[in-house]
Design a protein around this motif. Structure first.
Motif, PDB file in Angstrom:
ATOM      1  N   UNK A  39      44.231  37.312  44.440  1.00 29.60           N
ATOM      2  CA  UNK A  39      43.097  36.853  43.633  1.00 29.60           C
ATOM      3  C   UNK A  39      41.868  37.721  43.877  1.00 29.60           C
ATOM      4  N   UNK A  40      41.638  38.022  45.157  1.00 25.46           N
ATOM      5  CA  UNK A  40      40.496  38.880  45.488  1.00 25.46           C
ATOM      6  C   UNK A  40      40.677  40.278  44.886  1.00 25.46           C
ATOM      7  N   UNK A  41      41.915  40.784  44.971  1.00 23.95           N
ATOM      8  CA  UNK A  41      42.189  42.108  44.422  1.00 23.95           C
ATOM      9  C   UNK A  41      42.001  42.122  42.910  1.00 23.95           C
ATOM     10  N   UNK A  42      42.391  41.055  42.239  1.00 28.88           N
ATOM     11  CA  UNK A  42      42.230  40.969  40.784  1.00 28.88           C
ATOM     12  C   UNK A  42      40.746  40.941  40.402  1.00 28.88           C
ATOM     13  N   UNK A  43      39.996  40.166  41.199  1.00 27.06           N
ATOM     14  CA  UNK A  43      38.549  40.127  40.946  1.00 27.06           C
ATOM     15  C   UNK A  43      37.936  41.512  41.114  1.00 27.06           C
ATOM     16  N   UNK A  44      38.295  42.177  42.213  1.00 30.47           N
ATOM     17  CA  UNK A  44      37.723  43.485  42.494  1.00 30.47           C
ATOM     18  C   UNK A  44      38.167  44.509  41.455  1.00 30.47           C
ATOM     19  N   UNK A  45      39.442  44.452  41.068  1.00 36.66           N
ATOM     20  CA  UNK A  45      39.957  45.424  40.113  1.00 36.66           C
ATOM     21  C   UNK A  45      39.289  45.282  38.749  1.00 36.66           C
ATOM     22  N   UNK A  46      39.141  44.060  38.273  1.00 35.20           N
ATOM     23  CA  UNK A  46      38.497  43.866  36.961  1.00 35.20           C
ATOM     24  C   UNK A  46      37.023  44.283  36.990  1.00 35.20           C
ATOM     25  N   UNK A  47      36.365  43.954  38.090  1.00 31.96           N
ATOM     26  CA  UNK A  47      34.944  44.315  38.198  1.00 31.96           C
ATOM     27  C   UNK A  47      34.779  45.828  38.232  1.00 31.96           C
ATOM     28  N   UNK A  48      35.584  46.497  39.077  1.00 31.85           N
ATOM     29  CA  UNK A  48      35.480  47.952  39.173  1.00 31.85           C
ATOM     30  C   UNK A  48      35.880  48.608  37.856  1.00 31.85           C
ATOM     31  N   UNK A  49      36.928  48.079  37.223  1.00 38.83           N
ATOM     32  CA  UNK A  49      37.370  48.642  35.951  1.00 38.83           C
ATOM     33  C   UNK A  49      36.297  48.532  34.870  1.00 38.83           C
ATOM     34  N   UNK A  50      35.680  47.348  34.776  1.00 31.05           N
ATOM     35  CA  UNK A  50      34.613  47.170  33.777  1.00 31.05           C
ATOM     36  C   UNK A  50      33.406  48.051  34.086  1.00 31.05           C
ATOM     37  N   UNK A  51      33.080  48.161  35.378  1.00 26.21           N
ATOM     38  CA  UNK A  51      31.953  49.015  35.766  1.00 26.21           C
ATOM     39  C   UNK A  51      32.219  50.459  35.359  1.00 26.21           C
ATOM     40  N   UNK A  52      33.445  50.927  35.597  1.00 29.78           N
ATOM     41  CA  UNK A  52      33.793  52.304  35.238  1.00 29.78           C
ATOM     42  C   UNK A  52      33.705  52.526  33.736  1.00 29.78           C
ATOM     43  N   UNK A  53      34.183  51.555  32.971  1.00 28.62           N
ATOM     44  CA  UNK A  53      34.131  51.683  31.504  1.00 28.62           C
ATOM     45  C   UNK A  53      32.695  51.741  31.002  1.00 28.62           C
ATOM     46  N   UNK A  54      31.870  50.808  31.485  1.00 27.83           N
ATOM     47  CA  UNK A  54      30.471  50.776  31.026  1.00 27.83           C
ATOM     48  C   UNK A  54      29.713  52.017  31.492  1.00 27.83           C
ATOM     49  N   UNK A  55      30.063  52.502  32.647  1.00 26.65           N
ATOM     50  CA  UNK A  55      29.410  53.708  33.169  1.00 26.65           C
ATOM     51  C   UNK A  55      29.784  54.912  32.308  1.00 26.65           C
ATOM     52  N   UNK A  56      31.029  54.969  31.915  1.00 31.41           N
ATOM     53  CA  UNK A  56      31.483  56.074  31.091  1.00 31.41           C
ATOM     54  C   UNK A  56      30.789  56.066  29.731  1.00 31.41           C
ATOM     55  N   UNK A  57      30.515  54.911  29.222  1.00 37.26           N
ATOM     56  CA  UNK A  57      29.810  54.787  27.934  1.00 37.26           C
ATOM     57  C   UNK A  57      28.291  54.818  28.087  1.00 37.26           C
ATOM     58  N   UNK A  58      27.853  55.016  29.309  1.00 33.58           N
ATOM     59  CA  UNK A  58      26.411  55.126  29.621  1.00 33.58           C
ATOM     60  C   UNK A  58      25.651  53.839  29.280  1.00 33.58           C
TER      61      UNK A  58
END
Length: 334
Positions: free
Chosen positions: A313-332
């Protein structure tokens, strides 16, 4: 009083004033002189009486009564009819007021009909009576003096307009919203003055041809020179005001563009802030969703009984958060 002054002149000298208008023509013929009648806004009957005495042209008499004529010279068998548009500058309201002066000229009479305060024909009469050698030249000399007075009275009008235009040029770059209306109103006054002044050179040239004396022709030439200068200045004023109106329109457009750019920049900044807030909200929403699902504690949730459930559960939380952060960062967005 409609009749301001009436006199018969012989050899440039004023004789006894006529007792009534209906005997002026007879006295003029008896004395072999010239009559000069000055009238101010006469009634139709009063004007008709003078017209009958001196056999004035009926159409010209009608024009003189109704007014609202343009500057012009009409030549008839009985004499000339001249319409002049004197002007004065009213400093209190910064406005040009145009009057109307009608002049009937025959071989032995000058009849003036004023519809405004200007020009000061009393001053013209005094000046001519002080120069009997000029007044002795007859009605053409009186007509010259009247034209000279009308043209001279344009000088303070030119000065007033020039001062107004200088003020407008200063206001143009001060961002005063009222300057557009002032330019428009002043332009209308200048156009009306231009219509009054433009016919004058042609009128003066025509009248100078019939002048009985070389000195009088030179005097008409001097008035013509002044009238041409006035006309040139009025043309210049109109051109300056047209340019001022164009400049003001350009400045207004520039100010509007600047305001639109400022609004656009503010909207862009606001949009960026909204994207940032939305991005962080999405990042925080993902672990919240996972935690909410596994926090329901239903009986039949097999992950709850597995030893890897909590780390997963913790890994899923961390993975989704990091994944969304990376996507939004890529789109500036962040």
């Amino acid at each position: 009083m409609p009749v301001i002054d009436t006199a018969v002149y012989v050899d440039g000298a004023r004789t006894d004033d006529p007792p009534a208008l209906d005997v002026v023509a007879d006295l003029t013929r008896e004395r072999g002189g010239m009559a000069w009648i000055g009238m101010y806004r006469p009634t139709p009957d009063e004007l008709a009486g003078v017209a009958d005495e001196f056999e004035l042209n009926a159409t010209s008499v009608e024009d003189a009564h109704h007014g609202h004529q343009r500057s012009k010279l009409d030549r008839h068998s009985g004499g000339d009819f001249i319409v002049l548009k004197p002007a004065r500058y009213v400093d209190e309201v910064e406005r040009v007021e145009l009057g109307e002066l009608h002049v009937f000229v025959s071989t032995d009479a000058v009849i003036t009909v004023r519809h405004a305060e200007s020009p000061d024909l009393a001053a013209v009469r005094r000046r001519l009576e002080g120069a009997p050698e000029l007044l002795a030249l007859g009605p053409r000399a009186v007509l010259y003096a009247i034209l000279d007075e009308v043209v001279d009275e344009y000088a303070p009008v030119m000065a007033g307009l020039e001062n107004d235009i200088d003020e407008i040029e200063d206001e143009l770059f001060a961002g005063d919203d009222a300057v557009s209306r002032r330019i428009y109103e002043l332009s209308r006054q200048v156009i009306e003055l231009q219509r009054a002044v433009q016919p004058l050179p042609g009128i003066i040239r025509t009248l100078s041809v019939g002048a009985p004396d070389g000195r009088l022709r030179d005097s008409f030439a001097d008035v013509l020179d002044h009238a041409l200068r006035v006309g040139e200045r009025v043309d210049t004023f109109r051109a300056v005001l047209q340019n001022a109106l164009q400049v003001n329109s350009t400045l207004v457009t520039q100010r509007q563009n600047a305001e639109m750019r400022a609004l656009g920049e503010a909207s862009l900044v606001q949009s960026n802030e909204v994207r940032k807030i939305s991005s962080w909200a999405a990042i925080l929403f993902a672990p919240t969703l996972v935690g909410t699902i596994y926090g329901m504690n239903f009986t039949f949730m097999p992950e709850l009984d597995e030893p890897w459930g909590y780390p997963a559960a913790l890994a899923a939380m961390l993975a989704t958060s990091v994944g969304l952060f990376a996507i939004f960062r890529a789109r500036r967005w962040l």
